[in-house]
Design a protein around this motif. Structure first.
Motif, mmCIF file in Angstrom:
data_model
loop_
_atom_site.group_PDB
_atom_site.id
_atom_site.type_symbol
_atom_site.label_atom_id
_atom_site.label_comp_id
_atom_site.label_asym_id
_atom_site.label_seq_id
_atom_site.Cartn_x
_atom_site.Cartn_y
_atom_site.Cartn_z
ATOM 1 N N THR A 190 -17.576 13.556 -32.213
ATOM 2 C CA THR A 190 -18.718 13.944 -31.391
ATOM 3 C C THR A 190 -18.803 15.452 -31.220
ATOM 4 O O THR A 190 -17.792 16.117 -31.009
ATOM 5 N N ALA A 191 -20.039 15.970 -31.323
ATOM 6 C CA ALA A 191 -20.289 17.374 -31.002
ATOM 7 C C ALA A 191 -21.227 17.422 -29.812
ATOM 8 O O ALA A 191 -22.151 16.615 -29.712
ATOM 9 N N ASP A 226 -12.153 20.462 -28.413
ATOM 10 C CA ASP A 226 -11.875 20.144 -27.013
ATOM 11 C C ASP A 226 -10.382 19.915 -26.811
ATOM 12 O O ASP A 226 -9.715 19.331 -27.652
ATOM 13 N N LYS A 227 -9.874 20.377 -25.663
ATOM 14 C CA LYS A 227 -8.432 20.257 -25.438
ATOM 15 C C LYS A 227 -8.058 18.957 -24.717
ATOM 16 O O LYS A 227 -6.890 18.628 -24.610
ATOM 17 N N HIS A 228 -9.055 18.223 -24.224
ATOM 18 C CA HIS A 228 -8.745 16.994 -23.490
ATOM 19 C C HIS A 228 -8.670 15.777 -24.415
ATOM 20 O O HIS A 228 -7.809 14.927 -24.252
ATOM 21 N N VAL A 229 -9.629 15.670 -25.325
ATOM 22 C CA VAL A 229 -9.651 14.496 -26.211
ATOM 23 C C VAL A 229 -9.819 14.916 -27.668
ATOM 24 O O VAL A 229 -10.372 15.981 -27.968
ATOM 25 N N GLU A 230 -9.350 14.062 -28.554
ATOM 26 C CA GLU A 230 -9.526 14.270 -29.993
ATOM 27 C C GLU A 230 -10.989 14.032 -30.354
ATOM 28 O O GLU A 230 -11.733 13.433 -29.587
ATOM 29 N N LEU A 267 -13.583 15.681 -30.419
ATOM 30 C CA LEU A 267 -14.676 16.279 -29.646
ATOM 31 C C LEU A 267 -14.749 17.785 -29.874
ATOM 32 O O LEU A 267 -13.739 18.482 -29.830
ATOM 33 N N HIS A 268 -15.967 18.266 -30.141
ATOM 34 C CA HIS A 268 -16.181 19.686 -30.394
ATOM 35 C C HIS A 268 -17.368 20.172 -29.567
ATOM 36 O O HIS A 268 -18.357 19.459 -29.404
#
Lengths: 268, 85
Positions: A34-35, A77-81, A83-84
């Motif tokens: 997801t972006a 994203d640092k919380h979930v894989e 994700l950008h």
């Protein structure tokens, strides 16, 4: 193609960015690449809500102007894989967005294998808002139970039905209504428009109701989308909404007033 | 809300008022949106012409545009003030 979803509302301050952050995080948590793109050129804020404000190097406008590649500008994203985040430019004006430029970025995201592209629309009905909705397959219309928000949502629905790429092809954008900042107690007291009232006026399928919740401010304070707060009511309501978007049947929660004790009822 | 509020529920609630106001304003805006772009200006022009002869308010002029299969219909409804006897 990647599925393009715009989060829009017309009115400002109803929870578009909070929703975009939670929605994109929820999709990525379920394994979808997801972006999430901030279309609010000049007033960037998605980066803060996602907690990546210190890692912004290039932005959306840089990519459109070929000053940076898409993969350079996308922030992991640092919380979930999966994700950008593609931040908005803080210095340019909204005229930097063009249908051709935005279309090219959408094509590139598709080539990079993104399943979902979430477009966080700015408030208003100007260029940024038009560009955010232009290529959308789906629209999440975020509405507060309040007269100006409902009216603006109706206006946005009109634009979705006439000014988008799909509308111009004789097709339609799938519309979903998300009611945020809902207070069942105030609805019960007759002080706030109820969910049924809003549905009757706007006539758009309901995809979720997010209760008014302290956890939303706490989430934005810390830069972690509220959907990551799995014990909070708002976090759970956002998670239900993502599941419904993905086709699951999930009953609506947090629509009733919490049961009060006898003494609270008497004196509360 | 305490138990003494139980008895005073005679006025319509503010939420009910909000809903009614929204239904009216949105219905008007949808008509403008679905009709041709000249519709709001047409309404203003018609108002102006009629006001030369009769005192009317905006809600007494109703301009509706309906799309048909073969032709579109522009319906104009003007409620004149009550006659003096």
């Amino acid at each position: 193609m990647s599925r393009i979803v715009v989060v829009t509302s017309g009115k400002g301050g109803v929870g578009k960015t909070t929703t975009s952050a939670a929605f994109a995080t929820g999709l990525a948590m379920r394994g979808y690449k997801t972006a999430v793109i901030d279309f609010d050129v000049g007033l960037r804020n998605l980066d803060l809500i996602m907690g990546c404000e210190r890692r912004v190097v290039y932005d959306f406008v840089n990519v459109i102007n070929n000053e940076a590649s898409l993969s350079q500008a996308l922030i992991r994203d640092k919380h979930v894989e999966n994700l950008h985040v593609l931040p908005a430019s803080q210095t340019r004006d909204k005229d930097a967005l063009t249908p051709e430029g935005v279309g090219r970025v959408m094509d590139e995201l598709h080539e990079l294998g993104f399943d979902f592209v979430v477009c966080d629309s700015p408030a208003g009905i100007e260029r940024g808002a038009h560009m955010a909705m232009y290529y959308a397959d789906d629209a999440i219309v975020v509405t507060n139970p309040e007269v100006s928000s409902v009216r603006d949502s109706d206006r946005i629905l009109g634009l979705l039905q006439s000014k988008t790429y799909r509308a111009k092809q004789g097709e339609s954008v799938r519309e979903h209504l998300l009611i945020t900042r809902y207070s069942p107690a105030r609805v019960a007291a007759g002080e706030m428009l109820g969910m049924e009232d809003i549905l009757e006026i706007l006539a758009v399928p309901l995809i979720g109701v997010i209760p008014e919740s302290q956890s939303v401010l706490q989430a934005s304070n810390s830069g972690a989308p509220v959907i990551l707060d799995k014990v909070s009511d708002a976090g759970q309501a956002y998670d239900d909404f993502v599941r419904r978007f993905l086709g699951e049947t999930v009953p609506h929660r947090f629509l009733e007033v919490e049961k009060k004790g006898f003494f609270k009822k008497l004196f509360g | 809300m305490g138990w003494f509020n139980y008895f005073k529920q005679s006025n319509p609630t503010s939420a009910k008022v909000a809903k009614e106001r929204l239904q009216i304003v949105i219905a008007h805006e949808r008509i403008d949106r679905n009709g041709p772009e000249y519709l709001p200006q047409l309404r203003r022009d018609i108002m102006e012409v009629i006001r030369k002869y009769v005192a009317i308010t905006e809600d007494q002029v109703n301009v509706q545009f309906e799309k048909g299969s073969d032709y579109d219909v522009l319906e104009l409804n003007i409620a004149l003030p009550e006659r003096e006897h």
